[in-house]
Design an enzyme around this catalytic site. Sequence first.
Site, short mmCIF file in Angstrom:
data_model
loop_
_atom_site.label_atom_id
_atom_site.label_comp_id
_atom_site.label_asym_id
_atom_site.label_seq_id
_atom_site.Cartn_x
_atom_site.Cartn_y
_atom_site.Cartn_z
NE ARG A 21 -3.03 0.34 3.24
CZ ARG A 21 -2.34 0.48 4.39
NH1 ARG A 21 -1.57 1.54 4.57
NH2 ARG A 21 -2.41 -0.44 5.33
CE1 TYR A 57 -16.69 9.74 -17.07
CE2 TYR A 57 -16.17 9.85 -14.73
CZ TYR A 57 -16.54 9.12 -15.85
OH TYR A 57 -16.72 7.78 -15.72
CG ASP A 103 -9.69 15.13 -15.17
OD1 ASP A 103 -8.98 14.67 -16.09
OD2 ASP A 103 -10.66 14.51 -14.70
CE LYS A 139 -12.21 6.97 -18.89
NZ LYS A 139 -12.61 8.21 -18.24
C1 LIG Z 1 -13.19 8.59 -16.98
C2 LIG Z 1 -12.87 9.90 -16.40
C3 LIG Z 1 -12.70 10.06 -15.03
C4 LIG Z 1 -12.91 8.91 -14.05
O1 LIG Z 1 -11.92 7.95 -14.21
P1 LIG Z 1 -12.15 6.38 -13.87
O2 LIG Z 1 -10.84 5.78 -14.22
O3 LIG Z 1 -13.30 5.92 -14.73
O4 LIG Z 1 -12.49 6.32 -12.41
C5 LIG Z 1 -12.35 11.31 -14.54
N1 LIG Z 1 -12.17 12.36 -15.37
C6 LIG Z 1 -12.35 12.25 -16.71
C7 LIG Z 1 -12.14 13.45 -17.56
C8 LIG Z 1 -12.69 11.02 -17.27
O5 LIG Z 1 -12.88 10.93 -18.59
#
Ligand SMILES: *Cc1c(COP(=O)(O)O)cnc(C)c1O
Length: 389
Positions: free
Chosen positions: A56, A108, A180, A205
């Site tokens: 962890r 999102y 983000d 992604k």
């Molecule tokens: C998919 C996404 C998230 C969340 O991520 P997960 O890996 O699905 O928890 C957060 N921000 C954006 C812009 C995303 O496309």
Amino acid sequence: MPKRNLKDQKLAVETFLAQAGSDWDERTGAVAVPIYQTATFGHPQLGKSTGFDYSRSSNPTRLVLEETLARLEGGVRGFAFASGLAAIDTVFRLFSPGDSVIVTEDLYGGTHRLFEKVIAPHGIKVIPVDTSDIHAVRAAVNPSVKGLFVESLTNPMLRVADLPALGALAKAQGWTFIVDNTFLTPLFLKPFDFGADITVYSATKYLGGHNDVLAGAVMVKDHALAEKLAFLQNAVGAVLGPHDAWLVLRGLKTLSLRLHRQEQNALRVAAWLVKNPRVKAVHYPGLSAHPGHARLVAIGKGFGGIISFEVADGVSVEDVLSRVRVFIFAESLGGVESLITYPSVQTHADIDPAQRLKLGISDRLFRLSIGIEDADDLIADLQQALEQA
Ligand SMILES: *Cc1c(COP(=O)(O)O)cnc(C)c1O
């Protein structure tokens, strides 16, 4: 074998990504970093550690990924989490009850849900604002605001945040500025260059890139924040497992190849959609008519591979989704496979319908995540689906 050390070399991003981890295992020379599938590590003696105690806190496979991510971003340290939302949740533990955080209004859907349903009830107020408009952000300033959370390129309308102006405002106000940057990745935009303190990613992604792993990443610009995040990562424990860390690392090796191909394909698909009479509007920042085009050209190095478009009245949404043969009707984005998403019932279902419409997310809107396939196949697929819908 002689010790190779990539860390001390000045290398282009493609070079250090392709070779990420290849200098780790001196004993065997393993080119792919081993998956250290272990929960704990033996201690040489009382008060001594190999540098690893318990997975962890730190795990070698995860550490190689985290160091690679930090270098890619130009930050001092990176942290890998079990998902993008786990990463964002951990970052928000920097704030205290009574604090407010200004956030992008067309977030999102999952992030919106986390803020509204989980974080806000714990006393941290989130203030949604159109962060592509600096005047709207200035109007929201008040003494309780301690942070600014912005999506650099929003979803699904692909609005481009005014990062230079936001960074200057955050600095003047003493806010923690979090970006983000999932849709652009550090290859196409470097938020730290514009005053961001922390970047967050859904590594599910583009960073992972193969629709085969859920992961999140956080990168920080300075050592004080790195210590706080390291503490929170270990204390909260939403860490990425060694096997998943290995998958993300393997994905990262081809990030540049993938992203450039996806962008090339997206430019072709977007240009074709614009000319299609069954399409009413196309949103892609690579189109010169897109409202964020000039800004992204000024601050970034690419437009990414996400397109959204609205079909004309009379085109059946159900038919489009059932007739696509190459595009896969699925949530998510950034992988090698092209996906088509229907935001109003999938990614953005948790947003109030009136607010959805205000943001431009109508029930005629589709989002495409363009993959690395042949662009002609993608266009032919959309053509046949739209013609028959
Ligand atoms: C998919 C996404 C998230 C969340 O991520 P997960 O890996 O699905 O928890 C957060 N921000 C954006 C812009 C995303 O496309």
